[in-house]
Design a protein around this motif. Structure first.
Motif, PDB file in Angstrom:
ATOM      1  N   SER A  57       0.846  -1.186   0.000  1.00 33.91           N
ATOM      2  CA  SER A  57       0.000   0.000   0.000  1.00 33.91           C
ATOM      3  C   SER A  57       0.887   1.244   0.000  1.00 33.91           C
ATOM      4  CB  SER A  57      -0.875  -0.036   1.253  1.00 33.91           C
ATOM      5  OG  SER A  57      -1.617   1.139   1.351  1.00 33.91           O
ATOM      6  N   SER A  58       0.745   2.085  -1.023  1.00 33.75           N
ATOM      7  CA  SER A  58       1.629   3.252  -1.034  1.00 33.75           C
ATOM      8  C   SER A  58       0.889   4.564  -0.825  1.00 33.75           C
ATOM      9  CB  SER A  58       2.487   3.284  -2.300  1.00 33.75           C
ATOM     10  OG  SER A  58       1.709   3.563  -3.424  1.00 33.75           O
ATOM     11  N   ILE A  59      -0.425   4.549  -1.037  1.00 32.32           N
ATOM     12  CA  ILE A  59      -1.233   5.698  -0.605  1.00 32.32           C
ATOM     13  C   ILE A  59      -2.444   5.112   0.073  1.00 32.32           C
ATOM     14  CG2 ILE A  59      -2.807   7.540  -1.367  1.00 32.32           C
ATOM     15  CD1 ILE A  59      -1.044   8.168  -3.656  1.00 32.32           C
ATOM     16  N   LYS A  60      -2.815   5.670   1.218  1.00 33.58           N
ATOM     17  CA  LYS A  60      -4.074   5.265   1.815  1.00 33.58           C
ATOM     18  C   LYS A  60      -4.580   6.468   2.585  1.00 33.58           C
ATOM     19  CE  LYS A  60      -6.447   1.859   4.398  1.00 33.58           C
ATOM     20  NZ  LYS A  60      -6.785   0.501   4.349  1.00 33.58           N
ATOM     21  N   THR A  61      -5.752   6.964   2.208  1.00 32.92           N
ATOM     22  CA  THR A  61      -6.235   8.173   2.866  1.00 32.92           C
ATOM     23  C   THR A  61      -7.097   7.789   4.059  1.00 32.92           C
ATOM     24  OG1 THR A  61      -8.193   8.232   1.489  1.00 32.92           O
ATOM     25  CG2 THR A  61      -6.272   9.401   0.678  1.00 32.92           C
ATOM     26  N   PHE A  62      -7.045   8.638   5.088  1.00 33.76           N
ATOM     27  CA  PHE A  62      -7.874   8.420   6.271  1.00 33.76           C
ATOM     28  C   PHE A  62      -8.848   9.560   6.475  1.00 33.76           C
ATOM     29  CE2 PHE A  62      -4.131   5.851   6.878  1.00 33.76           C
ATOM     30  CZ  PHE A  62      -4.675   4.646   7.292  1.00 33.76           C
ATOM     31  N   ASP A  63      -8.394  10.770   6.137  1.00 38.90           N
ATOM     32  CA  ASP A  63      -9.232  11.938   6.404  1.00 38.90           C
ATOM     33  C   ASP A  63     -10.099  12.303   5.206  1.00 38.90           C
ATOM     34  OD1 ASP A  63      -8.760  13.095   9.083  1.00 38.90           O
ATOM     35  OD2 ASP A  63      -6.680  12.873   8.417  1.00 38.90           O
ATOM     36  N   LEU A  64     -11.205  12.950   5.480  1.00 40.76           N
ATOM     37  CA  LEU A  64     -12.097  13.364   4.404  1.00 40.76           C
ATOM     38  C   LEU A  64     -12.198  14.875   4.332  1.00 40.76           C
ATOM     39  CD1 LEU A  64     -14.901  10.684   4.831  1.00 40.76           C
ATOM     40  CD2 LEU A  64     -13.197  10.806   3.028  1.00 40.76           C
ATOM     41  N   ASP A  65     -11.142  15.548   4.805  1.00 44.20           N
ATOM     42  CA  ASP A  65     -11.146  17.001   4.812  1.00 44.20           C
ATOM     43  C   ASP A  65      -9.943  17.474   4.014  1.00 44.20           C
ATOM     44  OD1 ASP A  65     -11.205  19.772   6.396  1.00 44.20           O
ATOM     45  OD2 ASP A  65      -9.238  18.888   6.671  1.00 44.20           O
ATOM     46  N   LEU A  66     -10.115  18.530   3.210  1.00 44.14           N
ATOM     47  CA  LEU A  66      -9.072  18.947   2.265  1.00 44.14           C
ATOM     48  C   LEU A  66      -7.724  19.211   2.939  1.00 44.14           C
ATOM     49  CD1 LEU A  66      -8.266  19.699  -0.640  1.00 44.14           C
ATOM     50  CD2 LEU A  66      -8.989  22.027  -0.145  1.00 44.14           C
ATOM     51  N   TYR A  67      -7.749  19.934   4.067  1.00 43.36           N
ATOM     52  CA  TYR A  67      -6.479  20.311   4.691  1.00 43.36           C
ATOM     53  C   TYR A  67      -5.767  19.086   5.259  1.00 43.36           C
ATOM     54  CZ  TYR A  67      -8.743  24.710   4.025  1.00 43.36           C
ATOM     55  OH  TYR A  67      -9.394  25.761   3.441  1.00 43.36           O
ATOM     56  N   ALA A  68      -6.556  18.237   5.925  1.00 40.21           N
ATOM     57  CA  ALA A  68      -5.953  17.028   6.498  1.00 40.21           C
ATOM     58  C   ALA A  68      -5.430  16.136   5.381  1.00 40.21           C
ATOM     59  CB  ALA A  68      -6.988  16.284   7.336  1.00 40.21           C
ATOM     60  N   ARG A  69      -6.180  16.086   4.307  1.00 40.25           N
ATOM     61  CA  ARG A  69      -5.753  15.244   3.194  1.00 40.25           C
ATOM     62  C   ARG A  69      -4.466  15.789   2.567  1.00 40.25           C
ATOM     63  NH1 ARG A  69      -9.406  11.937  -0.676  1.00 40.25           N
ATOM     64  NH2 ARG A  69      -9.686  11.047   1.381  1.00 40.25           N
ATOM     65  N   ALA A  70      -4.388  17.103   2.445  1.00 34.02           N
ATOM     66  CA  ALA A  70      -3.168  17.704   1.883  1.00 34.02           C
ATOM     67  C   ALA A  70      -1.964  17.308   2.727  1.00 34.02           C
ATOM     68  CB  ALA A  70      -3.309  19.220   1.838  1.00 34.02           C
ATOM     69  N   GLU A  71      -2.159  17.306   4.034  1.00 31.30           N
ATOM     70  CA  GLU A  71      -1.033  16.935   4.903  1.00 31.30           C
ATOM     71  C   GLU A  71      -0.678  15.462   4.738  1.00 31.30           C
ATOM     72  OE1 GLU A  71      -0.764  19.080   8.479  1.00 31.30           O
ATOM     73  OE2 GLU A  71      -0.006  17.346   9.588  1.00 31.30           O
ATOM     74  N   GLU A  72      -1.718  14.614   4.620  1.00 32.28           N
ATOM     75  CA  GLU A  72      -1.476  13.180   4.414  1.00 32.28           C
ATOM     76  C   GLU A  72      -0.676  12.930   3.142  1.00 32.28           C
ATOM     77  OE1 GLU A  72      -5.467  10.988   6.182  1.00 32.28           O
ATOM     78  OE2 GLU A  72      -5.121  10.971   4.039  1.00 32.28           O
ATOM     79  N   LEU A  73      -1.068  13.632   2.086  1.00 34.78           N
ATOM     80  CA  LEU A  73      -0.498  13.317   0.775  1.00 34.78           C
ATOM     81  C   LEU A  73       0.742  14.128   0.440  1.00 34.78           C
ATOM     82  CD1 LEU A  73      -3.823  13.106  -1.227  1.00 34.78           C
ATOM     83  CD2 LEU A  73      -2.348  11.196  -0.647  1.00 34.78           C
ATOM     84  N   LEU A  74       0.776  15.364   0.885  1.00 35.66           N
ATOM     85  CA  LEU A  74       1.886  16.237   0.473  1.00 35.66           C
ATOM     86  C   LEU A  74       2.875  16.482   1.605  1.00 35.66           C
ATOM     87  CD1 LEU A  74      -0.239  18.806  -1.535  1.00 35.66           C
ATOM     88  CD2 LEU A  74       0.925  16.775  -2.392  1.00 35.66           C
ATOM     89  N   GLY A  75       2.488  16.079   2.801  1.00 34.12           N
ATOM     90  CA  GLY A  75       3.411  16.195   3.918  1.00 34.12           C
ATOM     91  C   GLY A  75       3.323  17.533   4.623  1.00 34.12           C
ATOM     92  N   GLU A  76       3.866  17.545   5.821  1.00 36.56           N
ATOM     93  CA  GLU A  76       3.850  18.756   6.637  1.00 36.56           C
ATOM     94  C   GLU A  76       4.649  19.862   5.968  1.00 36.56           C
ATOM     95  OE1 GLU A  76       5.604  19.010  10.448  1.00 36.56           O
ATOM     96  OE2 GLU A  76       3.762  18.403  11.455  1.00 36.56           O
ATOM     97  N   GLU A  77       5.627  19.448   5.217  1.00 40.78           N
ATOM     98  CA  GLU A  77       6.471  20.414   4.513  1.00 40.78           C
ATOM     99  C   GLU A  77       5.619  21.331   3.644  1.00 40.78           C
ATOM    100  OE1 GLU A  77       9.425  22.208   2.669  1.00 40.78           O
ATOM    101  OE2 GLU A  77       8.929  20.559   1.307  1.00 40.78           O
ATOM    102  N   PHE A  78       4.515  20.779   3.142  1.00 42.45           N
ATOM    103  CA  PHE A  78       3.626  21.563   2.285  1.00 42.45           C
ATOM    104  C   PHE A  78       2.667  22.412   3.115  1.00 42.45           C
ATOM    105  CE2 PHE A  78       0.087  22.535  -0.424  1.00 42.45           C
ATOM    106  CZ  PHE A  78       0.635  22.667  -1.687  1.00 42.45           C
ATOM    107  N   THR A  79       2.081  21.778   4.125  1.00 37.71           N
ATOM    108  CA  THR A  79       0.999  22.467   4.835  1.00 37.71           C
ATOM    109  C   THR A  79       1.505  23.412   5.922  1.00 37.71           C
ATOM    110  OG1 THR A  79       0.827  20.469   6.163  1.00 37.71           O
ATOM    111  CG2 THR A  79      -0.783  20.766   4.418  1.00 37.71           C
ATOM    112  N   LYS A  80       2.645  23.058   6.516  1.00 38.57           N
ATOM    113  CA  LYS A  80       3.150  23.898   7.607  1.00 38.57           C
ATOM    114  C   LYS A  80       3.455  25.291   7.066  1.00 38.57           C
ATOM    115  CE  LYS A  80       7.046  22.989   9.519  1.00 38.57           C
ATOM    116  NZ  LYS A  80       8.086  22.092   9.984  1.00 38.57           N
ATOM    117  N   GLY A  81       2.945  26.291   7.731  1.00 44.02           N
ATOM    118  CA  GLY A  81       3.213  27.654   7.273  1.00 44.02           C
ATOM    119  C   GLY A  81       2.327  28.091   6.116  1.00 44.02           C
ATOM    120  N   SER A  82       1.510  27.175   5.575  1.00 40.90           N
ATOM    121  CA  SER A  82       0.602  27.574   4.495  1.00 40.90           C
ATOM    122  C   SER A  82      -0.648  28.225   5.090  1.00 40.90           C
ATOM    123  CB  SER A  82       0.185  26.362   3.671  1.00 40.90           C
ATOM    124  OG  SER A  82       1.284  25.879   2.953  1.00 40.90           O
ATOM    125  N   PHE A  83      -1.294  29.056   4.278  1.00 40.99           N
ATOM    126  CA  PHE A  83      -2.477  29.754   4.763  1.00 40.99           C
ATOM    127  C   PHE A  83      -3.728  29.233   4.075  1.00 40.99           C
ATOM    128  CE2 PHE A  83       1.018  32.957   4.490  1.00 40.99           C
ATOM    129  CZ  PHE A  83       1.312  32.979   5.852  1.00 40.99           C
TER     130      PHE A  83
END
Ligand code: ADP
Ligand code: MG
Length: 565
Positions: free
Chosen positions: A195-221
C-alpha cells in the motif's frame, strides 16, 4: 492503378483514439478512477503490478452497471453522461466522450465485474475490444475493472514507455492529484502488493497533509473566497516556502486536476513582490465555478482547460491570494530581503594572502587585473592592460562557478561537512521514493544520508556550501527534480546536471568578499565553460572600456554645454 478507399475497422479506430487518450499506465488509471468518481464511488482502490503494464485493477463502490450497460460501456461513443450536443457546455462529470473504456479495451486484455444494488452482477472478459466471455458474478454494488497486458498489441507505444521508476512516480502523482481533487472520497493505491497511498481523512487540509506532507501544509495559509457564483478554497504556501519548479502547484477546476497557466500566473501575481523572480509558490487551489465558464473539451485528456472570461478569473484569483497574504502579517525574515549594501572598500587583509592566490590561468591578464572594491553584490575590477573597468555580479558568478564545479565532479564526492550529531529530515512518500531510487547521485553532491524509517532520513554530512537549515528543502527540491526527470542516453550525466543545478541554486550567498576572494571568484568564473551567464541566463560580468567611459562623460559634457548656450 486502381486505388481503393477503405473505411477503417472499428478496432483501428479505437486504437487511434487510444493513442490520443492513453499515453501511459497513469492515463489508464486517471480515466478509470474518473469513471468511478462519476459513478459516485466513496472508496476507490487502485492495485498496480509491474508498473501498470502488467496489471491495473480499479475497484469502486459506485452505482455499478447492469449487464446490458456493461456490454455497451466498451463501445465507442458509449456514454451515459451526454445526450445532447448542448450538454457539452454544462458538463459537470469527468468523462463525457465515451471513448476511454473502448480505447483501453482495444489495447489491453480487460475484465469487468460489476453489479447494481441487487448483488446479481456480471463478469465480462474482453479482448481486442470485444466481449469474449460473459458470466454472472456475485458482488456488492460497484465495479471492478482489471486491465492486463497494456499495449501488448501496440508495440510502438510500449517501447516508448518511461523507466519503471518514472512510471511509478507518474502513477503516484496521478493518484495524489485524484485524491486531492475529491477529498470526500477514500483512495488507496497498492503497488506490487504494497500500500503506497491510503487516505484516512475526508477534509481537504488534512488530506493535503497526508499526501503532500507537513512540509507543504506547515506555514501555508487557508484560503476561502466567495463572490457570486465563484467559490475558491485551498491552501496558499508561505512566501518563504517557494520552490524552484512548479511541481508544488495543485490546481483543480470543478474538482478536476488541470493545468492552466493564466490561473497559475494569477496566483503568483497575488504574491506581488513577496517572492523572488526565479522561485515559484506552492499552492493547492480548488476553483468551483459554473461549468459554462470552463471549456474542458480542448484537450483529449482534459488536462488543459480554456477559460471563458479569463480576465475575470485572473482578477479574482489574484485578489483572493493577496487577501489571504495581506491579512497575515508576514515577518520580515519571511520575505527575501534585498541585499544589504556593503561599503565600497574591501576589508583589510594581510598583503601576503593576496599574493598566495594563483592566478596564472586567468583569461584576464592577471598582472594587470586588480580587484578594487564591492558595492552590494557587485565586485569591481580594473584591468590596466585592456584599459577596462570590470563589474562582476557575485551572485550570478558564484552560481555559475558552483554549478559547473558540481556537474563536472565526475569522481568522488563534493566536499562536505560531517556532523558530530546527525539530524533527521522527513519527506513525503513520493519524495523519499525518489531519494531512495537516486541515493547514489544525491550522495555524490556531498550528502551522507541513511533511511531510518518511513520517509525519514538521518543526515550525517552535507555539502559545505549549504547551511544546515536548508538541507531539507534542497533534498525535497532534488526529489521533485528527479520526478520530472526522464533521462535518455546520457542518463547519468543529465541527472548529475539536474542535481547540480538545484544544489547550486540553494547555495548560501556570500555577502562580503575580501580582495583575494573576489580575485578567486573571477578566476573560477573564467575557467567555466560558459562564464558569461549564470545557469538561469543572467549575465555574470560587464566590462566597460576607458573609451566608453570617456565617451559617456564627453557626450554629457556636450549636452550640458548645448543646454547652457
Ligand atoms: P465516459 O466516461 O466518457 O462516459 P467511458 O468510456 O469512460 O466514457 O465510460 C463509458 C460508460 O461506462 C460511462 O458513461 C458509464 O456509464 C460506464 N462506466 C464506466 N466505468 C464505470 C464505473 N466504474 N461505474 C459505473 N459505470 C461505469
Ligand atoms: Mg470516462
Amino acid at each position: 492503378m486502381e486505388r481503393k478507399i477503405h473505411l477503417l475497422s472499428n478496432e483501428t479506430i479505437n486504437q487511434i483514439a487510444a493513442g490520443e487518450v492513453i499515453e501511459s499506465p497513469a492515463s489508464v488509471i486517471k480515466e478509470l478512477v474518473e469513471n468511478s468518481l462519476d459513478a459516485e464511488a466513496k472508496k476507490i482502490t487502485v492495485d498496480v503490478a509491474g508498473g501498470g503494464l502488467k496489471k491495473i485493477r480499479i475497484t469502486d463502490d459506485g452505482i455499478g452497471m447492469g449487464p446490458e450497460d456493461a456490454r455497451s460501456s466498451i463501445l465507442r461513443y458509449a456514454t451515459s453522461k451526454l445526450v445532447h450536443a448542448v450538454d457539452l457546455f454544462k458538463i459537470s462529470s469527468k468523462g463525457f466522450r465515451g471513448e476511454a473504456l473502448s480505447s483501453i479495451a482495444s489495447i489491453s486484455k480487460m475484465t469487468i465485474q460489476t453489479a447494481l444494488d441487487d448483488m446479481s452482477g456480471v463478469e465480462l472478459d474482453i479482448e481486442n475490444g470485444e466481449v469474449i466471455k460473459e458470466k454472472p458474478f456475485a458482488r456488492t454494488r460497484g465495479t471492478t475493472i482489471e486491465v492486463r497486458s497494456l499495449f501488448y498489441n501496440v508495440p510502438a507505444r510500449k517501447k516508448f514507455q518511461k523507466s519503471a521508476a518514472a512510471i511509478s512516480a507518474e502513477i503516484f502523482r496521478t493518484m495524489t492529484i485524484l485524491a486531492l481533487s475529491h477529498p470526500n472520497v477514500h483512495f488507496e493505491l497498492i503497488s506490487n502488493n504494497r500500500s503506497s497511498i491510503k487516505t484516512f481523512d475526508l477534509d481537504l487540509y488534512a488530506r493535503a497533509e497526508e499526501l503532500l506532507g507537513e512540509e507543504f501544509t506547515k506555514g501555508s495559509f487557508p484560503l476561502e473566497f466567495e463572490e457570486g457564483p465563484l467559490h475558491f478554497t485551498g491552501l496558499i504556501g508561505s512566501p518563504s516556502n517557494t520552490r524552484v519548479n512548479k511541481i508544488g502547484q495543485f490546481l483543480f477546476l470543478n474538482q478536476r486536476g488541470v493545468a492552466c497557466d493564466p490561473i497559475a500566473e494569477a496566483v503568483r501575481a497575488g504574491y506581488g513582490t513577496r517572492i523572488e523572480e526565479r522561485r515559484h509558490p506552492i499552492f493547492l487551489l480548488h476553483l468551483n465555478v459554473p461549468p459554462d465558464l470552463v471549456d474542458v473539451n480542448v484537450h483529449p485528456q482534459k488536462l488543459h482547460v480554456r477559460l471563458r472570461k479569463e480576465d475575470l478569473f485572473r482578477e479574482k484569483v489574484s485578489e483572493a491570494v493577496s487577501l489571504v497574504l495581506g491579512q497575515k502579517k508576514i515577518s520580515s525574515t519571511e520575505i527575501s530581503t534585498p541585499f544589504t549594501s556593503v561599503p565600497i572598500h574591501f576589508a583589510e587583509i594581510p598583503l601576503r594572502m593576496q599574493e598566495e592566490i594563483e592566478v596564472s590561468e586567468l583569461s584576464f591578464d592577471q598582472d594587470f587585473t586588480e580587484a578594487m572594491g564591492q558595492a552590494g553584490r557587485f565586485l569591481f575590477f580594473h584591468d590596466g592592460q585592456a584599459k577596462e573597468l570590470i563589474l562582476v555580479d557575485s551572485e550570478a558568478a558564484s552560481f555559475r562557478a558552483l554549478f559547473e564545479h558540481l556537474k563536472g565532479k565526475t569522481e568522488g564526492k563534493v566536499e562536505s561537512q560531517g556532523l558530530l550529531v546527525p539530524f533527521t529530515i522527513t519527506l513525503t512518500t513520493l519524495e523519499s521514493a525518489m531519494v531512495l531510487t537516486h541515493l547514489d547521485a544525491i550522495e555524490k553532491m556531498g550528502f551522507s544520508m541513511k533511511a531510518i524509517g518511513k520517509n525519514a532520513f538521518m543526515i550525517e554530512a552535507f555539502p559545505s556550501f549549504l547551511e544546515e537549515g536548508q538541507v531539507q528543502s534542497v533534498i525535497s527540491a532534488m526529489a521533485e527534480g528527479l520526478q520530472e526527470f526522464i533521462g535518455g542516453r546520457n542518463y547519468k550525466k543529465e541527472r548529475q546536471e539536474k542535481l547540480a543545478l538545484i544544489a547550486a541554486l540553494y547555495a548560501k550567498r556570500k555577502k562580503r568578499y575580501h580582495t583575494h576572494e573576489a580575485a578567486l571568484l573571477l578566476k573560477q568564473l573564467m575557467l567555466c565553460q560558459t562564464p558569461y551567464h549564470c545557469p538561469s541566463g543572467e549575465p555574470t560580468i560587464m566590462r566597460m572600456s576607458y573609451d566608453e567611459i570617456e565617451h559617456f562623460f564627453r557626450e554629457n559634457q556636450k549636452n550640458t554645454a548645448r543646454a547652457q548656450s
